[in-house]
Design a protein around this motif. Structure first.
Motif, short mmCIF file in Angstrom:
data_model
loop_
_atom_site.label_atom_id
_atom_site.label_comp_id
_atom_site.label_asym_id
_atom_site.label_seq_id
_atom_site.Cartn_x
_atom_site.Cartn_y
_atom_site.Cartn_z
N ASN A 22 0.83 -1.21 0.00
CA ASN A 22 0.00 0.00 0.00
C ASN A 22 0.86 1.26 0.00
OD1 ASN A 22 -2.36 -1.43 -0.09
ND2 ASN A 22 -2.83 -1.21 2.08
N THR A 70 1.48 6.75 -6.88
CA THR A 70 0.42 7.72 -7.18
C THR A 70 0.89 9.14 -6.89
OG1 THR A 70 -1.24 6.06 -6.69
CG2 THR A 70 -1.97 8.34 -6.67
N THR A 85 6.88 -2.05 -8.14
CA THR A 85 5.48 -2.50 -8.09
C THR A 85 5.34 -3.84 -8.81
OG1 THR A 85 4.68 -0.22 -8.00
CG2 THR A 85 3.11 -1.88 -8.70
N THR A 129 2.12 1.68 -3.50
CA THR A 129 1.05 2.20 -4.36
C THR A 129 0.86 3.70 -4.13
OG1 THR A 129 -0.05 0.05 -4.39
CG2 THR A 129 -1.41 1.97 -4.94
#
Length: 172
Positions: A93, A100, A143, A96
Motif C-alpha cells: 500500500n 500515485t 510495483t 502504491t
C-alpha cells in the motif's frame, strides 16, 4: 529579474504542497521495511528537497536569472528522525501511494512549467517533472516485483481490431 506574477504564484502555490508531500514522504520512508523501496523513496525526498531550494532561488530577483536546470542535480543527503515509526500500512500500500504521489508531482510540475513565462523557470519545472518520471519508473519496477498486476491483458485480435479502427478513422 522580476518574474511574471504567474511564475511567482505557481511556485508560491506549489511550495506548501511540496512541504506537505515531503512530510508524508518522510513518514512513508520511516515505515518502509524493504531496502529497495526505502532507497528510492529517500532519493525522491532528496530530489524534492532540492526542488524546494531551486524554487526559492528562482524567487530571488538578484540570482534567479543564473539558476538553470543543472541546479536540479545538487542533491544533499538527508537524515530523517524515525523513532519507532509505523503507519500501520503494508509495504504494498505504501508503494502504491508512492507511485500515485509521484505521478501527481510529475503532472503538477509539468503543467506548471507549461504555464510559466520565464524560460529558465519553465525549463526547470519541466525537468523537475522528468525527474519525478524517472522516480516513477523505479516505483513501477518495484510495483511489478511486489504487487500482482491486475490490468487485464488484451489479445492480438483485439489489438489489431483497435489499430484498424484508427487506421480507418485517419485514412491511413
Amino acid at each position: 529579474m522580476i518574474l511574471k506574477m504567474i511564475d511567482l504564484s505557481l511556485m508560491a502555490e506549489h511550495l506548501p504542497v511540496h512541504k506537505a508531500e515531503m512530510d508524508k514522504l518522510a513518514s512513508y520512508i520511516c515505515s518502509i521495511q524493504d531496502p529497495e523501496i526505502k532507497k528510492v523513496a529517500t532519493e525522491q525526498y532528496m530530489i524534492m528537497q532540492n526542488h524546494v531550494k531551486v524554487m526559492v532561488a528562482l524567487m530571488d530577483p538578484v540570482q534567479n536569472e543564473t539558476i538553470g536546470i543543472n541546479y536540479l542535480n545538487n542533491w544533499e543527503p538527508v537524515q530523517l528522525n524515525c523513532q519507532q515509526f509505523s503507519l500501520g500500512m503494508s509495504q504494498e500500500n505504501i508503494l502504491t501511494e508512492l507511485k500515485t504521489f509521484t505521478e501527481t508531482m510529475a503532472n503538477k510540475n509539468f503543467n506548471s512549467g507549461l504555464r510559466m513565462k520565464a524560460e529558465n523557470v519553465r525549463n526547470i519545472h519541466i525537468h523537475m517533472a522528468l525527474q519525478q518520471v524517472m522516480v516513477l519508473n523505479r516505483y513501477i519496477i518495484l510495483t511489478d516485483k511486489f504487487i500482482k498486476d491486475t490490468a487485464p491483458e488484451s489479445s492480438r485480435k483485439e489489438q489489431e481490431a483497435t489499430m484498424q479502427t484508427f487506421k480507418n478513422m485517419f485514412n491511413l
